[in-house]
Design a protein around this motif. Structure first.
Motif, mmCIF file in Angstrom:
data_model
loop_
_atom_site.group_PDB
_atom_site.id
_atom_site.type_symbol
_atom_site.label_atom_id
_atom_site.label_comp_id
_atom_site.label_asym_id
_atom_site.label_seq_id
_atom_site.Cartn_x
_atom_site.Cartn_y
_atom_site.Cartn_z
ATOM 1 N N GLY A 70 6.326 -1.876 10.209
ATOM 2 C CA GLY A 70 4.886 -2.130 10.097
ATOM 3 C C GLY A 70 4.552 -3.599 10.332
ATOM 4 O O GLY A 70 3.564 -3.926 10.999
ATOM 5 N N SER A 71 5.389 -4.486 9.798
ATOM 6 C CA SER A 71 5.086 -5.911 9.970
ATOM 7 C C SER A 71 5.375 -6.365 11.397
ATOM 8 O O SER A 71 4.693 -7.250 11.928
ATOM 9 C CB SER A 71 5.854 -6.751 8.947
ATOM 10 O OG SER A 71 7.246 -6.550 9.082
ATOM 11 N N LYS A 72 6.368 -5.720 12.039
ATOM 12 C CA LYS A 72 6.605 -6.040 13.461
ATOM 13 C C LYS A 72 5.459 -5.515 14.329
ATOM 14 O O LYS A 72 5.099 -6.131 15.336
ATOM 15 C CB LYS A 72 7.938 -5.439 13.927
ATOM 16 C CG LYS A 72 9.129 -6.271 13.467
ATOM 17 C CD LYS A 72 10.429 -5.727 14.022
ATOM 18 C CE LYS A 72 11.599 -6.614 13.609
ATOM 19 N NZ LYS A 72 12.890 -5.909 13.738
ATOM 20 N N ALA A 73 4.902 -4.379 13.940
ATOM 21 C CA ALA A 73 3.726 -3.856 14.648
ATOM 22 C C ALA A 73 2.563 -4.839 14.508
ATOM 23 O O ALA A 73 1.818 -5.083 15.464
ATOM 24 C CB ALA A 73 3.342 -2.487 14.099
ATOM 25 N N ALA A 74 2.439 -5.422 13.315
ATOM 26 C CA ALA A 74 1.392 -6.429 13.102
ATOM 27 C C ALA A 74 1.595 -7.592 14.063
ATOM 28 O O ALA A 74 0.664 -8.009 14.769
ATOM 29 C CB ALA A 74 1.410 -6.909 11.657
ATOM 30 N N ALA A 75 2.823 -8.110 14.121
ATOM 31 C CA ALA A 75 3.110 -9.248 15.009
ATOM 32 C C ALA A 75 2.753 -8.886 16.453
ATOM 33 O O ALA A 75 2.159 -9.681 17.177
ATOM 34 C CB ALA A 75 4.581 -9.641 14.897
ATOM 35 N N HIS A 78 -1.380 0.377 5.707
ATOM 36 C CA HIS A 78 -0.460 1.184 4.893
ATOM 37 C C HIS A 78 0.938 1.010 5.471
ATOM 38 O O HIS A 78 1.166 1.359 6.635
ATOM 39 C CB HIS A 78 -0.886 2.659 4.921
ATOM 40 C CG HIS A 78 -2.247 2.881 4.341
ATOM 41 N ND1 HIS A 78 -2.452 3.066 2.992
ATOM 42 C CD2 HIS A 78 -3.476 2.904 4.907
ATOM 43 C CE1 HIS A 78 -3.757 3.213 2.761
ATOM 44 N NE2 HIS A 78 -4.399 3.120 3.911
ATOM 45 N N LEU A 79 1.844 0.446 4.671
ATOM 46 C CA LEU A 79 3.214 0.204 5.172
ATOM 47 C C LEU A 79 4.189 1.297 4.747
ATOM 48 O O LEU A 79 5.306 1.346 5.242
ATOM 49 C CB LEU A 79 3.712 -1.170 4.722
ATOM 50 C CG LEU A 79 2.965 -2.375 5.314
ATOM 51 C CD1 LEU A 79 3.558 -3.678 4.806
ATOM 52 C CD2 LEU A 79 2.966 -2.352 6.833
ATOM 53 N N ARG A 80 3.793 2.130 3.824
ATOM 54 C CA ARG A 80 4.555 3.338 3.425
ATOM 55 C C ARG A 80 5.854 3.085 2.666
ATOM 56 O O ARG A 80 6.474 4.042 2.229
ATOM 57 C CB ARG A 80 4.858 4.222 4.646
ATOM 58 C CG ARG A 80 3.662 4.560 5.506
ATOM 59 C CD ARG A 80 2.604 5.316 4.755
ATOM 60 N NE ARG A 80 1.584 5.883 5.627
ATOM 61 C CZ ARG A 80 0.371 6.196 5.225
ATOM 62 N NH1 ARG A 80 -0.003 5.996 3.971
ATOM 63 N NH2 ARG A 80 -0.508 6.714 6.059
ATOM 64 N N GLU A 81 6.299 1.845 2.575
ATOM 65 C CA GLU A 81 7.526 1.545 1.828
ATOM 66 C C GLU A 81 7.152 0.890 0.506
ATOM 67 O O GLU A 81 6.352 -0.042 0.536
ATOM 68 C CB GLU A 81 8.415 0.596 2.656
ATOM 69 C CG GLU A 81 9.728 0.268 1.954
ATOM 70 C CD GLU A 81 10.588 -0.742 2.723
ATOM 71 O OE1 GLU A 81 10.334 -0.996 3.912
ATOM 72 O OE2 GLU A 81 11.494 -1.295 2.084
ATOM 73 N N PRO A 82 7.684 1.345 -0.613
ATOM 74 C CA PRO A 82 8.710 2.370 -0.783
ATOM 75 C C PRO A 82 8.149 3.801 -0.775
ATOM 76 O O PRO A 82 6.983 4.007 -1.073
ATOM 77 C CB PRO A 82 9.271 2.037 -2.171
ATOM 78 C CG PRO A 82 8.116 1.444 -2.911
ATOM 79 C CD PRO A 82 7.334 0.676 -1.883
ATOM 80 N N GLY A 83 9.034 4.738 -0.426
ATOM 81 C CA GLY A 83 8.722 6.151 -0.647
ATOM 82 C C GLY A 83 8.527 7.008 0.580
ATOM 83 O O GLY A 83 8.878 8.172 0.585
ATOM 84 N N PHE A 84 7.905 6.424 1.631
ATOM 85 C CA PHE A 84 7.628 7.248 2.827
ATOM 86 C C PHE A 84 8.168 6.554 4.070
ATOM 87 O O PHE A 84 7.466 6.428 5.085
ATOM 88 C CB PHE A 84 6.119 7.488 2.963
ATOM 89 C CG PHE A 84 5.489 8.143 1.766
ATOM 90 C CD1 PHE A 84 5.608 9.514 1.571
ATOM 91 C CD2 PHE A 84 4.784 7.381 0.830
ATOM 92 C CE1 PHE A 84 5.022 10.119 0.461
ATOM 93 C CE2 PHE A 84 4.195 7.979 -0.271
ATOM 94 C CZ PHE A 84 4.317 9.344 -0.473
ATOM 95 N N GLU A 85 9.436 6.108 3.971
ATOM 96 C CA GLU A 85 10.007 5.300 5.052
ATOM 97 C C GLU A 85 10.098 6.047 6.377
ATOM 98 O O GLU A 85 10.252 5.414 7.419
ATOM 99 C CB GLU A 85 11.380 4.752 4.638
ATOM 100 C CG GLU A 85 11.343 3.596 3.632
ATOM 101 C CD GLU A 85 11.211 4.043 2.176
ATOM 102 O OE1 GLU A 85 11.016 5.251 1.920
ATOM 103 O OE2 GLU A 85 11.288 3.171 1.288
#
Ligand code: NCD
Ligand code: ZN
Length: 425
Positions: free
Chosen positions: A79-84, A64-71
């Motif tokens: 979120g994608s940096k956390a993935a990396a 769940h990346l939360r964008e858009p709406g729950f930034e």
């Protein structure tokens, strides 16, 4: 583009039956050569992977990346940096954003926003408009715009006749259906697993049947509709039994287990706090053991995180009030390695199958494989040194995890996406 040579690592590449010391040369974003010994050119960036493991980048089918709406909870960037940082080179974001990803326009908008991401983003579209369970979304339009799967995640489509329509669309368009299995009416306000611990804490419980009846329904209905079915975050012993039955019938059914569900049982919940609250909940010891056995026998093929970041204030309160969900992208390899490989449930190669090879198969994409010619999505990790999980170091905005301070092995050292280094410890 930079040439990279990964030298002296233990390459674990189950798709090609490799588990041994090899060098890997990367050129133009692709794997150029895998051999026992490769000599570098002058212009090559050499990564010394001695005593490290080198694996195909992990593919997380459920985030769940939360964008858009729950930034305030997470953005595509964080979120994608956390993935990396977790060694995850492809992620599938669920559509429960605001607005919901339920139209071609919203898919295109998401993909535009995803240009900032260091890892591949493969979106999932909702079955119904606004995830309201009333009207079918434009599934074909979303497929043309780039979704890789369908899901109503966060809930089930409770109207079975409407769900049948979305399954038929999934079958016609060859999109897998990712099912979040939860019979809403049966939840009855539950916030954690029903059992002794819930009684001790005086909290309303969630029974296993909440999950099991929808697992059964979705298997039966997918058999009829002819779609591929992927069961999200399975948490109960009977889910494993039902998946096994489906597989015995030769049905195209796959199932995922999240690291928290094979690592922790409800009796390990120490207090009534939101960091222990997620959906489905932490189950009892027998369920945890059944999930591990299912992973071992191969009935359960995929490990994905259900990375569900929330704000600090939201989570730091009683389970009666906190939202469901914990983060997972930055701890999945460590938990998988520590709980499954180090404890002898799986070999490292089998763990890589569940985190890279099989997720790619579920999506039908050409990843999870380190053969020459394939995209250079690679993770290098250290599996020798023990360390403690430290949520203050997470690059995700979400720090909500029950595993803070847990001793683990398995640290991601380098993550490479399309031949580019996107994370370094
Ligand atoms: N898993 C959770 O506990 N929460 C998820 C929704 C979901 O995947 O069920 C969320 O979006 O927060
Ligand atoms: Zn879910």
């Amino acid at each position: 583009m930079e040439k990279i040579l990964i030298k002296n690592g233990r390459v674990v590449d189950p798709a090609n039956y490799i588990d041994g010391k090899k060098d890997i040369l990367i050129e133009d974003g692709k794997i150029k050569k895998v051999a026992d010994f490769i000599v570098e050119d002058e212009d090559t960036n050499v990564i010394d992977a001695d005593e490290k493991v080198v694996m195909p980048g992990f593919i997380d089918l459920h985030v769940h990346l939360r964008e858009p709406g729950f930034e305030y909870k997470e953005t595509i960037e964080t979120g994608s940096k956390a993935a990396a940082r977790g060694g995850v080179t492809s992620i599938c974001p669920m559509p429960n954003t605001k607005p919901v990803i339920d139209s071609p326009e919203s898919v295109k908008d998401l993909l535009k926003r995803a240009e900032c991401s260091p890892v591949h983003i493969l979106p999932i579209g909702a079955c119904t408009i606004g995830q309201e369970g009333k009207e079918l979304a434009d599934i074909e339009g979303m497929k043309d715009a780039g979704i890789v799967a369908l899901s109503e995640d966060g809930k089930s489509v409770m109207d079975s006749a409407l769900f049948r329509k979305s399954l038929k669309e999934a079958a016609r368009l060859d999109l897998p259906m990712f099912s979040h299995c939860e019979d809403k009416a049966l939840v009855e306000g539950g916030v954690m697993n029903k059992g002794q611990k819930a009684e001790e804490l005086g909290l309303p419980g969630i029974t296993n049947s909440v999950e099991d009846v929808i697992v059964a329904r979705d298997i039966i209905m997918s058999k009829e509709a002819g779609n591929r079915l992927h069961l999200c975050h399975c948490s109960t012993a009977d889910s494993v039994v039902l998946v096994e039955m489906a597989k015995k019938q030769g049905l195209p059914v796959s199932a995922e287990v999240c690291p928290h569900h094979f690592t922790m049982s409800d009796d390990e919940i120490t207090e009534d706090n939101g960091r222990f609250k997620m959906n489905p909940p932490l189950r009892n010891r027998e369920d945890v053991d059944a999930l591990k056995e299912g992973l071992k026998t191969g009935i359960m093929e995929v490990i994905s995180t259900d990375h569900a970041p929330h704000g600090k204030e939201e989570k730091d309160q009683s389970m009666l009030k906190a939202p469901f969900g914990i983060v997972g992208l930055e701890t999945s390899f460590a938990l998988g390695y520590t709980e499954l490989v180090d404890k002898g449930v799986l070999t490292l190669s089998q763990l890589v199958e569940k985190m890279s090879v099989n997720p790619a198969k579920v999506l039908g994409i050409d990843k999870g494989n380190l053969a020459p010619g394939k995209a250079a999505d690679i993770v290098i990790a250290d599996i020798t040194k023990e360390y403690k999980i430290d949520s203050s170091k997470f690059v995700s905005k979400g720090k909500n995890t029950p595993f803070d301070g847990k001793k683990v092995k398995g640290r991601v050292i380098t993550t490479i996406v399309d031949g580019k280094i996107v994370y370094k410890y």
